[in-house]
Write a protein that holds these residues in place. Structure first.
Motif, PDB file in Angstrom:
ATOM      1  N   GLY A   1       0.781  -1.231   0.000  1.00  0.00           N
ATOM      2  CA  GLY A   1       0.000   0.000   0.000  1.00  0.00           C
ATOM      3  C   GLY A   1       0.808   1.272   0.000  1.00  0.00           C
ATOM      4  N   VAL A   2       2.139   1.167  -0.001  1.00  0.00           N
ATOM      5  CA  VAL A   2       3.020   2.344   0.030  1.00  0.00           C
ATOM      6  C   VAL A   2       3.774   2.438  -1.295  1.00  0.00           C
ATOM      7  N   PRO A   3       3.688   3.571  -2.013  1.00  0.00           N
ATOM      8  CA  PRO A   3       4.416   3.716  -3.281  1.00  0.00           C
ATOM      9  C   PRO A   3       5.924   3.594  -3.065  1.00  0.00           C
ATOM     10  N   LYS A   4       6.618   3.312  -4.129  1.00  0.00           N
ATOM     11  CA  LYS A   4       8.070   3.171  -4.066  1.00  0.00           C
ATOM     12  C   LYS A   4       8.711   4.484  -3.609  1.00  0.00           C
ATOM     13  N   LEU A   5       9.570   4.394  -2.595  1.00  0.00           N
ATOM     14  CA  LEU A   5      10.225   5.561  -2.005  1.00  0.00           C
ATOM     15  C   LEU A   5      11.663   5.674  -2.510  1.00  0.00           C
ATOM     16  N   PRO A   6      12.264   6.869  -2.438  1.00  0.00           N
ATOM     17  CA  PRO A   6      13.658   7.012  -2.893  1.00  0.00           C
ATOM     18  C   PRO A   6      14.615   6.080  -2.165  1.00  0.00           C
ATOM     19  N   GLU A   7      14.415   5.880  -0.857  1.00  0.00           N
ATOM     20  CA  GLU A   7      15.334   5.012  -0.119  1.00  0.00           C
ATOM     21  C   GLU A   7      15.201   3.540  -0.503  1.00  0.00           C
ATOM     22  N   ASP A   8      14.147   3.193  -1.213  1.00  0.00           N
ATOM     23  CA  ASP A   8      14.008   1.807  -1.664  1.00  0.00           C
ATOM     24  C   ASP A   8      14.973   1.474  -2.786  1.00  0.00           C
ATOM     25  N   ASN A   9      15.635   2.482  -3.340  1.00  0.00           N
ATOM     26  CA  ASN A   9      16.615   2.255  -4.401  1.00  0.00           C
ATOM     27  C   ASN A   9      18.036   2.216  -3.875  1.00  0.00           C
ATOM     28  N   LEU A  10      18.230   2.383  -2.581  1.00  0.00           N
ATOM     29  CA  LEU A  10      19.584   2.477  -2.040  1.00  0.00           C
ATOM     30  C   LEU A  10      20.329   1.162  -2.114  1.00  0.00           C
ATOM     31  N   HIS A  11      19.599   0.064  -2.121  1.00  0.00           N
ATOM     32  CA  HIS A  11      20.246  -1.251  -2.116  1.00  0.00           C
ATOM     33  C   HIS A  11      19.817  -2.031  -3.335  1.00  0.00           C
ATOM     34  N   THR A  12      20.061  -1.445  -4.497  1.00  0.00           N
ATOM     35  CA  THR A  12      19.609  -2.079  -5.740  1.00  0.00           C
ATOM     36  C   THR A  12      20.170  -3.469  -5.899  1.00  0.00           C
ATOM     37  N   GLY A  13      21.422  -3.654  -5.539  1.00  0.00           N
ATOM     38  CA  GLY A  13      22.028  -4.975  -5.674  1.00  0.00           C
ATOM     39  C   GLY A  13      22.003  -5.773  -4.403  1.00  0.00           C
ATOM     40  N   PHE A  14      21.062  -5.468  -3.529  1.00  0.00           N
ATOM     41  CA  PHE A  14      21.027  -6.121  -2.220  1.00  0.00           C
ATOM     42  C   PHE A  14      20.693  -7.604  -2.338  1.00  0.00           C
ATOM     43  N   ARG A  15      21.371  -8.383  -1.517  1.00  0.00           N
ATOM     44  CA  ARG A  15      21.051  -9.799  -1.370  1.00  0.00           C
ATOM     45  C   ARG A  15      21.097 -10.129   0.109  1.00  0.00           C
ATOM     46  N   PHE A  16      20.250 -11.067   0.512  1.00  0.00           N
ATOM     47  CA  PHE A  16      20.280 -11.474   1.900  1.00  0.00           C
ATOM     48  C   PHE A  16      21.632 -12.091   2.219  1.00  0.00           C
ATOM     49  N   PRO A  17      22.247 -11.712   3.335  1.00  0.00           N
ATOM     50  CA  PRO A  17      23.562 -12.268   3.665  1.00  0.00           C
ATOM     51  C   PRO A  17      23.474 -13.760   3.918  1.00  0.00           C
ATOM     52  N   GLN A  18      24.568 -14.434   3.598  1.00  0.00           N
ATOM     53  CA  GLN A  18      24.640 -15.866   3.853  1.00  0.00           C
ATOM     54  C   GLN A  18      24.646 -16.128   5.350  1.00  0.00           C
ATOM     55  N   ILE A  19      23.937 -17.142   5.750  1.00  0.00           N
ATOM     56  CA  ILE A  19      23.861 -17.490   7.164  1.00  0.00           C
ATOM     57  C   ILE A  19      25.179 -18.158   7.577  1.00  0.00           C
ATOM     58  N   SER A  20      25.812 -17.592   8.563  1.00  0.00           N
ATOM     59  CA  SER A  20      27.090 -18.133   9.047  1.00  0.00           C
ATOM     60  C   SER A  20      26.865 -19.159  10.128  1.00  0.00           C
ATOM     61  N   ARG A  21      27.663 -20.204  10.091  1.00  0.00           N
ATOM     62  CA  ARG A  21      27.581 -21.234  11.127  1.00  0.00           C
ATOM     63  C   ARG A  21      28.481 -20.916  12.327  1.00  0.00           C
ATOM     64  N   MET A  22      29.242 -19.837  12.224  1.00  0.00           N
ATOM     65  CA  MET A  22      30.133 -19.468  13.317  1.00  0.00           C
ATOM     66  C   MET A  22      29.392 -18.636  14.339  1.00  0.00           C
ATOM     67  N   CYS A  23      29.721 -18.801  15.586  1.00  0.00           N
ATOM     68  CA  CYS A  23      29.084 -18.074  16.669  1.00  0.00           C
ATOM     69  C   CYS A  23      30.088 -17.081  17.250  1.00  0.00           C
ATOM     70  N   ASN A  24      29.744 -15.801  17.190  1.00  0.00           N
ATOM     71  CA  ASN A  24      30.612 -14.754  17.730  1.00  0.00           C
ATOM     72  C   ASN A  24      30.176 -14.409  19.149  1.00  0.00           C
ATOM     73  N   ILE A  25      31.094 -14.569  20.081  1.00  0.00           N
ATOM     74  CA  ILE A  25      30.811 -14.261  21.480  1.00  0.00           C
ATOM     75  C   ILE A  25      31.386 -12.888  21.780  1.00  0.00           C
ATOM     76  N   LEU A  26      30.537 -11.957  22.162  1.00  0.00           N
ATOM     77  CA  LEU A  26      30.998 -10.602  22.455  1.00  0.00           C
ATOM     78  C   LEU A  26      31.198 -10.418  23.929  1.00  0.00           C
TER      79      LEU A  26
END
Length: 276
Positions: free
Chosen positions: A251-276
């Motif tokens: 229901g929302v028209p295309k916004l300018p910020e919707d073009n910021l990640h034209t080549g966006f892809r979902f990041p690959q899921i990492s099996r490594m666990c980072n402990i902070l």
């Protein structure tokens, strides 16, 4: 039949044919709860449709009623069970039902077969929402009808508990509403080469896998609101990158910020666990 000030046709008490009045009383409508007889549909506002008084009557009992199709909210097209299924274990009742159907067929003659004929192939606009497909024979008959909609252009299938329509092809459908069903994947959609507006709100779609199947369609408006995938990070950017012709999302028209990640892809899921 009279017309009220709200431009909604209503029935007077004596406007129904006598033959239908007796049949209507035989169906037990008079024994419905008061709230069901006098209340209006919650989604239609305070003014009930002229068909509201018949909403608890099976569709095949409306043969002698003067209602037209555009006065029905969502006519039910489910094919009923056979006499044997309806009166399972009661041979006497099943035999009586078959006898009544045979007598009715003989009385009405050719009009019986004409009324039973369907012309779904030439249907252009159709609302088959809220069908309550609880039995296997109902779902099978529903899919049989969908397979025959080769010319439909606008189709409403709201709240039918549909989970997989991959066997269905709607070659001319431009507007399809599948809101409030049980779809979990975009790959389970019917084939929609001409779709322009597609509503999939309130399903259970958790990923955008299969979205590219709509890439070559003239899709301009897509609604995925209240699906799990709609809460994913950079969801809008990913949808617009997959569907370059899309103009409106949820229901929302295309916004300018919707073009910021034209080549966006979902990041690959990492099996490594980072402990902070």
């Amino acid at each position: 039949m009279s017309e009220s000030s709200s431009d909604v046709n209503t029935f007077s008490a004596g406007s129904l044919p006598k033959s239908y009045s007796s049949r209507y009383s035989e169906l037990g409508v008079a024994h419905l709860p008061a709230s069901a007889r006098h209340g209006s549909d919650s989604g239609l506002g305070s003014t009930p449709l002229p068909s509201s008084r018949f909403r608890f009557v099976s569709w095949h009992h409306l043969a002698h009623c003067h209602l037209t199709g555009d006065q029905l909210t969502c006519p039910r097209v489910r094919e009923g069970p056979s006499a044997d299924e309806l009166f399972h274990g009661d041979e006497e009742a099943a035999g009586e039902q078959r006898w009544r159907m045979r007598m009715r067929r003989e009385e009405e003659g050719p009009s019986w077969e004409e009324r039973r004929q369907e012309n779904w192939e030439n249907c252009r606009e159709l609302n088959l929402s809220y069908q309550d497909l609880g039995e296997p024979f109902q779902r099978e008959n529903f899919l049989r009808i969908l397979h025959r909609l080769i010319r439909v252009e606008r189709l409403q299938l709201v709240d039918n508990s549909l989970s997989n329509l991959t066997s269905v092809r709607l070659p001319r459908c431009k507007v399809l509403n599948l809101q409030r069903n049980h779809l979990v994947c975009l790959l389970h959609l019917p084939k929609l080469p001409a779709v322009e507006q597609l509503c999939l709100a309130e399903n259970a779609i958790a990923s955008l896998g299969g979205l590219d199947t709509l890439r070559n369609s003239p899709l301009r408006s897509l609604n995925l609101a209240l699906n799990p995938v709609a809460f994913a990070q950079d969801y809008r950017a990913h949808v617009f990158s997959c569907l370059p012709n899309l103009e409106i999302l949820d229901g929302v028209p295309k916004l300018p910020e919707d073009n910021l990640h034209t080549g966006f892809r979902f990041p690959q899921i990492s099996r490594m666990c980072n402990i902070l």
